[in-house]
Scaffold this motif. Structure first.
Motif, PDB file in Angstrom:
ATOM      1  N   MET A  71     -23.312 -57.972 -14.205  1.00  0.00           N
ATOM      2  CA  MET A  71     -22.313 -57.346 -13.084  1.00  0.00           C
ATOM      3  C   MET A  71     -22.187 -55.925 -13.747  1.00  0.00           C
ATOM      4  SD  MET A  71     -18.910 -58.691 -11.752  1.00  0.00           S
ATOM      5  CE  MET A  71     -18.612 -57.817 -10.086  1.00  0.00           C
ATOM      6  N   LEU A  72     -22.115 -54.888 -12.644  1.00  0.00           N
ATOM      7  CA  LEU A  72     -22.002 -53.554 -12.932  1.00  0.00           C
ATOM      8  C   LEU A  72     -20.566 -53.032 -13.269  1.00  0.00           C
ATOM      9  CD1 LEU A  72     -24.414 -51.969 -10.273  1.00  0.00           C
ATOM     10  CD2 LEU A  72     -25.135 -52.502 -12.676  1.00  0.00           C
ATOM     11  N   ASN A  73     -20.535 -52.418 -14.251  1.00  0.00           N
ATOM     12  CA  ASN A  73     -19.143 -51.754 -14.541  1.00  0.00           C
ATOM     13  C   ASN A  73     -19.147 -50.314 -13.865  1.00  0.00           C
ATOM     14  OD1 ASN A  73     -17.145 -50.119 -15.749  1.00  0.00           O
ATOM     15  ND2 ASN A  73     -16.921 -51.474 -17.487  1.00  0.00           N
ATOM     16  N   THR A  74     -18.085 -49.967 -12.968  1.00  0.00           N
ATOM     17  CA  THR A  74     -18.074 -49.020 -12.168  1.00  0.00           C
ATOM     18  C   THR A  74     -17.304 -47.912 -12.662  1.00  0.00           C
ATOM     19  OG1 THR A  74     -16.309 -49.821 -10.834  1.00  0.00           O
ATOM     20  CG2 THR A  74     -18.574 -50.313 -10.141  1.00  0.00           C
ATOM     21  N   VAL A  75     -16.781 -47.974 -13.786  1.00  0.00           N
ATOM     22  CA  VAL A  75     -16.053 -46.900 -14.471  1.00  0.00           C
ATOM     23  C   VAL A  75     -16.589 -45.573 -14.356  1.00  0.00           C
ATOM     24  CG1 VAL A  75     -14.782 -45.911 -16.425  1.00  0.00           C
ATOM     25  CG2 VAL A  75     -14.572 -48.701 -16.057  1.00  0.00           C
ATOM     26  N   ASN A  76     -17.857 -45.250 -14.625  1.00  0.00           N
ATOM     27  CA  ASN A  76     -18.374 -43.911 -14.665  1.00  0.00           C
ATOM     28  C   ASN A  76     -18.508 -43.520 -12.847  1.00  0.00           C
ATOM     29  OD1 ASN A  76     -18.414 -43.782 -17.133  1.00  0.00           O
ATOM     30  ND2 ASN A  76     -20.629 -44.449 -17.533  1.00  0.00           N
ATOM     31  N   LEU A  77     -18.619 -44.563 -12.142  1.00  0.00           N
ATOM     32  CA  LEU A  77     -18.789 -44.102 -10.793  1.00  0.00           C
ATOM     33  C   LEU A  77     -17.394 -43.556 -10.357  1.00  0.00           C
ATOM     34  CD1 LEU A  77     -19.925 -43.997  -8.040  1.00  0.00           C
ATOM     35  CD2 LEU A  77     -19.589 -46.368  -7.894  1.00  0.00           C
ATOM     36  N   GLN A  78     -16.361 -44.296 -10.742  1.00  0.00           N
ATOM     37  CA  GLN A  78     -15.077 -43.701 -10.373  1.00  0.00           C
ATOM     38  C   GLN A  78     -14.574 -42.453 -11.048  1.00  0.00           C
ATOM     39  OE1 GLN A  78     -12.062 -47.002 -11.026  1.00  0.00           O
ATOM     40  NE2 GLN A  78     -13.494 -48.572 -10.686  1.00  0.00           N
ATOM     41  N   VAL A  79     -15.264 -42.315 -12.085  1.00  0.00           N
ATOM     42  CA  VAL A  79     -14.928 -40.998 -13.002  1.00  0.00           C
ATOM     43  C   VAL A  79     -15.799 -39.951 -12.035  1.00  0.00           C
ATOM     44  CG1 VAL A  79     -15.456 -39.287 -14.885  1.00  0.00           C
ATOM     45  CG2 VAL A  79     -14.358 -41.625 -15.203  1.00  0.00           C
ATOM     46  N   TRP A  80     -17.000 -40.187 -11.560  1.00  0.00           N
ATOM     47  CA  TRP A  80     -17.670 -39.224 -10.765  1.00  0.00           C
ATOM     48  C   TRP A  80     -16.922 -39.050  -9.394  1.00  0.00           C
ATOM     49  CZ3 TRP A  80     -19.750 -39.625  -6.078  1.00  0.00           C
ATOM     50  CH2 TRP A  80     -20.795 -38.933  -5.476  1.00  0.00           C
ATOM     51  N   MET A  81     -16.224 -39.919  -8.798  1.00  0.00           N
ATOM     52  CA  MET A  81     -15.834 -39.775  -7.411  1.00  0.00           C
ATOM     53  C   MET A  81     -14.631 -38.861  -7.761  1.00  0.00           C
ATOM     54  SD  MET A  81     -15.990 -43.743  -5.900  1.00  0.00           S
ATOM     55  CE  MET A  81     -14.956 -43.155  -4.367  1.00  0.00           C
ATOM     56  N   CYS A  82     -13.751 -39.177  -8.620  1.00  0.00           N
ATOM     57  CA  CYS A  82     -12.652 -38.266  -9.083  1.00  0.00           C
ATOM     58  C   CYS A  82     -13.084 -36.905  -9.323  1.00  0.00           C
ATOM     59  CB  CYS A  82     -11.780 -38.847 -10.381  1.00  0.00           C
ATOM     60  SG  CYS A  82     -10.345 -38.080 -10.699  1.00  0.00           S
ATOM     61  N   ASN A  83     -14.197 -36.585 -10.078  1.00  0.00           N
ATOM     62  CA  ASN A  83     -14.487 -35.186 -10.593  1.00  0.00           C
ATOM     63  C   ASN A  83     -15.112 -34.535  -9.336  1.00  0.00           C
ATOM     64  OD1 ASN A  83     -13.605 -35.716 -13.307  1.00  0.00           O
ATOM     65  ND2 ASN A  83     -15.772 -36.068 -13.750  1.00  0.00           N
ATOM     66  N   ASN A  84     -15.626 -35.103  -8.455  1.00  0.00           N
ATOM     67  CA  ASN A  84     -16.310 -34.750  -7.307  1.00  0.00           C
ATOM     68  C   ASN A  84     -15.370 -34.645  -6.037  1.00  0.00           C
ATOM     69  OD1 ASN A  84     -19.266 -33.399  -8.205  1.00  0.00           O
ATOM     70  ND2 ASN A  84     -18.925 -35.486  -9.203  1.00  0.00           N
ATOM     71  N   LYS A  85     -14.255 -35.044  -6.143  1.00  0.00           N
ATOM     72  CA  LYS A  85     -13.298 -35.270  -5.126  1.00  0.00           C
ATOM     73  C   LYS A  85     -13.882 -36.045  -4.071  1.00  0.00           C
ATOM     74  CE  LYS A  85     -10.553 -31.337  -6.207  1.00  0.00           C
ATOM     75  NZ  LYS A  85     -11.111 -31.274  -7.777  1.00  0.00           N
ATOM     76  N   VAL A  86     -14.531 -37.124  -4.202  1.00  0.00           N
ATOM     77  CA  VAL A  86     -15.088 -38.082  -3.363  1.00  0.00           C
ATOM     78  C   VAL A  86     -14.223 -39.268  -3.056  1.00  0.00           C
ATOM     79  CG1 VAL A  86     -17.360 -39.414  -2.564  1.00  0.00           C
ATOM     80  CG2 VAL A  86     -17.360 -37.267  -3.660  1.00  0.00           C
ATOM     81  N   SER A  87     -13.687 -39.410  -1.726  1.00  0.00           N
ATOM     82  CA  SER A  87     -12.765 -40.474  -1.544  1.00  0.00           C
ATOM     83  C   SER A  87     -13.813 -41.663  -1.301  1.00  0.00           C
ATOM     84  CB  SER A  87     -11.900 -40.186  -0.350  1.00  0.00           C
ATOM     85  OG  SER A  87     -12.834 -40.166   0.962  1.00  0.00           O
ATOM     86  N   HIS A  88     -12.967 -42.859  -1.275  1.00  0.00           N
ATOM     87  CA  HIS A  88     -13.745 -44.081  -0.874  1.00  0.00           C
ATOM     88  C   HIS A  88     -14.156 -44.137   0.739  1.00  0.00           C
ATOM     89  CE1 HIS A  88     -11.167 -47.054  -3.516  1.00  0.00           C
ATOM     90  NE2 HIS A  88     -11.680 -45.951  -4.310  1.00  0.00           N
ATOM     91  N   ASN A  89     -13.697 -43.585   1.604  1.00  0.00           N
ATOM     92  CA  ASN A  89     -14.022 -43.407   2.935  1.00  0.00           C
ATOM     93  C   ASN A  89     -15.291 -42.466   2.948  1.00  0.00           C
ATOM     94  OD1 ASN A  89     -12.266 -45.012   4.296  1.00  0.00           O
ATOM     95  ND2 ASN A  89     -10.799 -43.232   4.416  1.00  0.00           N
ATOM     96  N   GLU A  90     -15.368 -41.488   2.029  1.00  0.00           N
ATOM     97  CA  GLU A  90     -16.586 -40.470   2.137  1.00  0.00           C
ATOM     98  C   GLU A  90     -17.758 -41.226   1.516  1.00  0.00           C
ATOM     99  OE1 GLU A  90     -14.467 -35.965   1.827  1.00  0.00           O
ATOM    100  OE2 GLU A  90     -14.347 -37.406   0.086  1.00  0.00           O
ATOM    101  N   LEU A  91     -17.336 -41.833   0.300  1.00  0.00           N
ATOM    102  CA  LEU A  91     -18.672 -42.821  -0.188  1.00  0.00           C
ATOM    103  C   LEU A  91     -19.098 -43.668   0.787  1.00  0.00           C
ATOM    104  CD1 LEU A  91     -20.361 -42.882  -2.674  1.00  0.00           C
ATOM    105  CD2 LEU A  91     -18.892 -44.412  -3.702  1.00  0.00           C
ATOM    106  N   ALA A  92     -18.506 -44.271   1.243  1.00  0.00           N
ATOM    107  CA  ALA A  92     -18.606 -45.393   2.322  1.00  0.00           C
ATOM    108  C   ALA A  92     -19.596 -44.794   3.187  1.00  0.00           C
ATOM    109  CB  ALA A  92     -17.547 -46.144   2.869  1.00  0.00           C
ATOM    110  N   SER A  93     -19.124 -43.691   3.992  1.00  0.00           N
ATOM    111  CA  SER A  93     -19.944 -43.186   4.827  1.00  0.00           C
ATOM    112  C   SER A  93     -21.240 -42.654   4.502  1.00  0.00           C
ATOM    113  CB  SER A  93     -19.166 -41.877   5.352  1.00  0.00           C
ATOM    114  OG  SER A  93     -19.824 -40.949   6.362  1.00  0.00           O
TER     115      SER A  93
END
Length: 65
Positions: free
Chosen positions: A1-23
């Motif tokens: 299984m993948l741990n997504t902590v770094n992805l969440q940090v990247w999203m926060c640092n780049n101000k990417v929302s769940h909706n934006e990433l999903a799109s």
């Protein structure tokens, strides 16, 4: 299984929302939420797409458990 902590940090640092990433990935917001909460596993095709979007290697975005 993948741990997504770094992805969440990247999203926060780049101000990417769940909706934006999903799109950008081509999935529903609830799918992103499931991946980030660890309820569902990120398929390889999606992880590779996120790697291209983030311009960060998979090994840095995800920790393999």
């Amino acid at each position: 299984m993948l741990n997504t902590v770094n992805l969440q940090v990247w999203m926060c640092n780049n101000k990417v929302s769940h909706n934006e990433l999903a799109s950008m990935v081509g999935v529903c917001r609830s799918t992103i939420t499931g991946w980030l909460n660890g309820r569902t596993e990120i398929p390889l095709w999606a992880a590779m797409k996120i790697e291209k979007i983030a311009k960060v290697p998979l090994q840095e975005l995800f920790m393999f458990e």
